[in-house]
Design a protein around this motif. Structure first.
Motif, PDB file in Angstrom:
ATOM      1  N   ALA A   1       0.808  -1.228  -0.011  1.00 15.81           N
ATOM      2  CA  ALA A   1       0.018  -0.011   0.267  1.00 15.81           C
ATOM      3  C   ALA A   1       0.691   1.203   0.125  1.00 15.81           C
ATOM      4  O   ALA A   1       0.314   2.438  -0.175  1.00 15.81           O
TER       5      ALA A   1
ATOM      6  N   ASP B   1      -0.750   9.115   7.918  1.00 15.59           N
ATOM      7  CA  ASP B   1      -1.390   9.751   6.779  1.00 15.59           C
ATOM      8  C   ASP B   1      -0.924  10.954   6.176  1.00 15.59           C
ATOM      9  O   ASP B   1      -1.125  11.373   4.791  1.00 15.59           O
TER      10      ASP B   1
ATOM     11  N   ARG C   1       1.797   2.781   2.536  1.00 16.13           N
ATOM     12  CA  ARG C   1       1.384   3.336   3.700  1.00 16.13           C
ATOM     13  C   ARG C   1       1.060   2.233   4.776  1.00 16.13           C
ATOM     14  O   ARG C   1       0.642   1.050   4.200  1.00 16.13           O
TER      15      ARG C   1
ATOM     16  N   VAL D   1      -1.267   0.086   6.620  1.00 14.76           N
ATOM     17  CA  VAL D   1      -2.722  -0.445   6.656  1.00 14.76           C
ATOM     18  C   VAL D   1      -2.877  -1.521   7.752  1.00 14.76           C
ATOM     19  O   VAL D   1      -1.662  -2.195   8.116  1.00 14.76           O
TER      20      VAL D   1
END
Length: 200
Positions: A32, A145, A34, A36
Motif C-alpha cells: 500500500a 496519513d 502506507r 494499513v
C-alpha cells in the motif's frame, strides 16, 4: 561524536526512520506504501533513525515478530513536529527543572523520546546514544496519513549484511550499511529532547 546526537539518512525534505515488523504488517505496508491493517493505529509505535540500533534490537531480523525491516521515509516537518510534542521517558536533569516538572508533563505526552546506547556493527555498546521516538495514538495517525512518503523493504539487505558478519567479512558489511550523518536540529527542539545542538 557527541553523546546525545541525532544521526540519520536525510535530505532537504525527508528523513528515514526504521521499524521491524512481522511479515503480515510489513507486506501490507509495502503493497500500500502506507501503514494499513494489520498495523494498529491505536498502539504506540516507535521509530528510530539508527539502523544499527534496530539491528541490535531485532537481532538482525531474527527476533520473533521483527523478521521484516522497513525503511520509512517521512517528512522532516513531521519528524520535527513529533520532537516538538515530545517528553523524555525519564526525568533527566539536563532537560527538566526537577522530577515534579517531568511528572506533570509525562502522562499527557503525545510523543515519548528515549535515548538508548548505540551499538557497533559487531553489537558492542558504544558511549554515545541513539534516539527512539514513540508516537502515541494521535501522532500515529499523522505518521501514517501525513508524514510517510515511501516505505522500502530492507530485509534482504539486512540478511546480506548479517551473512557477511557471520562469515567475518566486517568491512563488506560496513560498506552496505545505510548512510547516517548528523541531523541539524533547531535549538528549541534540541533543548526539549536533550539533544546536542547541531545546525548547518
Amino acid at each position: 561524536m557527541n553523546q546525545y546526537e541525532i544521526r540519520a539518512d536525510f535530505d532537504r525534505d525527508t528523513i528515514v526512520v526504521y521499524q521491524a515488523f512481522n511479515a503480515a504488517i510489513a507486506t501490507a505496508a509495502l503493497d500500500a506504501q502506507r501503514f494499513v491493517a494489520p498495523f494498529s493505529l491505536t498502539r504506540m509505535t516507535w521509530i528510530k533513525p539508527s539502523y544499527r540500533w534496530l539491528m541490535h534490537r531485532s537481532n538482525w531480523a531474527r527476533s520473533p515478530g521483527q523478521e521484516r525491516i522497513l525503511a520509512v521515509r517521512i517528512t522532516r516537518t513531521g519528524w520535527e513536529e513529533a520532537l516538538d510534542h515530545a517528553v523524555l521517558t525519564s526525568p533527566e536533569r539536563r532537560v527538566y527543572a526537577d522530577a515534579a516538572d517531568w511528572r506533570a508533563q509525562h502522562p499527557h505526552a503525545a510523543v515519548r523520546v528515549q535515548w538508548d546506547p548505540e551499538y557497533s556493527i559487531r553489537n558492542v555498546k558504544l558511549d554515545h546514544r541513539s534516539i527512539q521516538v514513540g508516537l502515541s495514538r494521535s501522532m500515529v495517525q499523522r505518521y501514517v496519513d501525513d508524514w510517510t512518503t515511501e516505505i522500502r523493504d530492507l530485509t534482504p539487505l539486512t540478511h546480506k549484511i548479517s551473512a557477511h558478519l557471520r562469515e567475518g567479512r566486517v568491512d563488506r558489511a560496513k560498506d552496505l550499511l545505510p548512510p547516517e550523518k548528523r541531523y541539524p536540529i533547531p535549538e528549541n527542539l534540541a533543548k526539549k529532547i536533550g539533544a546536542e545542538l547541531f545546525t548547518r
